[in-house]
Scaffold this active site. Sequence first.
Site, PDB file in Angstrom:
ATOM      1  N   LYS A 199      -8.144   1.689 -11.379  1.00 46.25           N
ATOM      2  CA  LYS A 199      -7.770   2.745 -12.324  1.00 46.25           C
ATOM      3  C   LYS A 199      -8.529   2.632 -13.652  1.00 46.25           C
ATOM      4  O   LYS A 199      -9.699   2.973 -13.688  1.00 46.25           O
ATOM      5  CB  LYS A 199      -6.247   2.788 -12.476  1.00 46.25           C
ATOM      6  CG  LYS A 199      -5.604   3.086 -11.106  1.00 46.25           C
ATOM      7  CD  LYS A 199      -4.187   3.540 -11.088  1.00 46.25           C
ATOM      8  CE  LYS A 199      -3.849   4.081  -9.704  1.00 46.25           C
ATOM      9  NZ  LYS A 199      -2.898   3.335  -8.935  1.00 46.25           N
ATOM     10  N   TYR A 223       3.469  -0.859  -4.270  1.00 45.83           N
ATOM     11  CA  TYR A 223       2.381  -0.241  -3.516  1.00 45.83           C
ATOM     12  C   TYR A 223       1.087  -0.970  -3.855  1.00 45.83           C
ATOM     13  O   TYR A 223       0.781  -1.197  -5.024  1.00 45.83           O
ATOM     14  CB  TYR A 223       2.249   1.239  -3.895  1.00 45.83           C
ATOM     15  CG  TYR A 223       1.096   1.948  -3.224  1.00 45.83           C
ATOM     16  CD1 TYR A 223       1.078   2.137  -1.839  1.00 45.83           C
ATOM     17  CD2 TYR A 223       0.010   2.431  -3.962  1.00 45.83           C
ATOM     18  CE1 TYR A 223       0.031   2.797  -1.222  1.00 45.83           C
ATOM     19  CE2 TYR A 223      -1.046   3.088  -3.347  1.00 45.83           C
ATOM     20  CZ  TYR A 223      -1.032   3.274  -1.974  1.00 45.83           C
ATOM     21  OH  TYR A 223      -2.086   3.920  -1.366  1.00 45.83           O
ATOM     22  N   ASP A 280      -0.970  -7.631  -8.715  1.00 49.59           N
ATOM     23  CA  ASP A 280      -1.638  -6.351  -8.546  1.00 49.59           C
ATOM     24  C   ASP A 280      -1.468  -5.573  -9.850  1.00 49.59           C
ATOM     25  O   ASP A 280      -0.440  -4.959 -10.099  1.00 49.59           O
ATOM     26  CB  ASP A 280      -1.038  -5.596  -7.354  1.00 49.59           C
ATOM     27  CG  ASP A 280      -1.660  -4.221  -7.178  1.00 49.59           C
ATOM     28  OD1 ASP A 280      -2.513  -3.828  -8.017  1.00 49.59           O
ATOM     29  OD2 ASP A 280      -1.311  -3.523  -6.211  1.00 49.59           O
TER      30      ASP A 280
END
Length: 435
Positions: free
Chosen positions: A273, A150, A245
């Site tokens: 994050k 994702y 990522d």
Amino acid sequence: MAKVDPDNITRSSAAHDEASAYLVGGVNSPVRAFGVVGGKPLFIASGSGATITDVDGRSYIDYVGSWGPLILGHAHPRVVQAVVAAAHRGTSFGAPTEQETTLSRMIVERVPSIEAVRLVNSGTEACMSAVRLARGFTGRSKIIKFAGCYHGHVDALLVDAGSGALTLGTPSSAGVTRSVAANTLVAPYNDREAVAQIFATNGSDVAAVIVEPIAGNMGLVLPADGFLSTLRDLCSRHGAVLIFDEVMTGFRVGLGGAQVLHGIRPDLTCLGKIVGGGLPLAAYGGRREIMDHLAPTGSVYQAGTLSGNPIATAAGIATLSELNDAVYRDLEERSEQLADGLKRGAEDAGVAVRIARCGSMLCTFFSDKPVTDLTSAKACDTSAFATFFHAMLERGIYLAPSQFECAFVSAAHGEDDIARTVEVARESFAVVARS
Ligand SMILES: *Cc1c(COP(=O)(O)O)cnc(C)c1O
């Protein structure tokens, strides 16, 4: 304010009904709605350390940690102090501040492949921009991604492996056009041959390979030996940009992220994050030669009214300042205790699970087979997970409401929290065994 019938309805439940009158599904991000595990989401009033408290006043040991950012736990005093101080100095200027340089320097010093940085507001934006930059840099249009990874809700990355034609992407969301999906080629995670095959037929059109170097969005799937180095070799050989990522793994699996753990140097890295310390901040960065293609020095356009926001950079700086080898050693120790306890609890109850772990990320797969890609992840018993999830929640342990998410241990989780969690997990596995 939600009204509560004290006899039979919780304040969370009433709050969700009220929210649903104004917000789609009562939430601002779909998985929060508890759709796949059933039931209604808890509304959270506050958090402190490893604990969150809902609007009914019930407390839970939290393993969601805002889906990864809160490696120091909730409302860490240094982070709160930094945020308050920054707010008093002004919430946004739309002009450069020295704090942006400080945070960017901290990133460059910690992540070896990053020579220059651009700060943005979400992991989605980081991934979207990194893909655009790779296309601008190479002058090519196709990208390769992996099923089950994702990268945020970027059109070009909301693409699944199509059936039939093995690698040609098909949109995984309504509203993503076929023409966008057509430039996204999809391979199974950990499948080196599939990627080599795609390069063999599309090599000169491939702008980038984007991958979660440790996959944390289909549960937790570790890269097989040689997978990441093969991607590095293929990208170098074909002149494509390798994008890691690390929005989830950055500062989570260690100070330098998955790239240091596995000794691979990507060309571009996406962060999010933890780097924002619980505020909306993300980043992408990498080789100077590539990054200089961004405006204002280059011709790839990317901008943001709130990019590098002073409150968000303050939270990021405060968070990164607290992280060091000792913190990661403690996290490793606690997380290992948790994983061992979960494994023993499941064994004793006779429930088949596979525990995947990397540092303080872990996932309990309800499966008797190894999980190495999306296909094996999807083979898990999601209804057993749902039973386990609700048994844990009723007993005060807050897990992510999906089989395909990681649990995150924070530096605020003490030995008592882990011991309590293991004890509750033992009871909850027994509930699963009886169901
Ligand atoms: C969370 C996540 C994203 C998206 O970040 P947002 O801030 O939610 O947009 C992208 N990639 C990975 C690997 C993630 O875990």
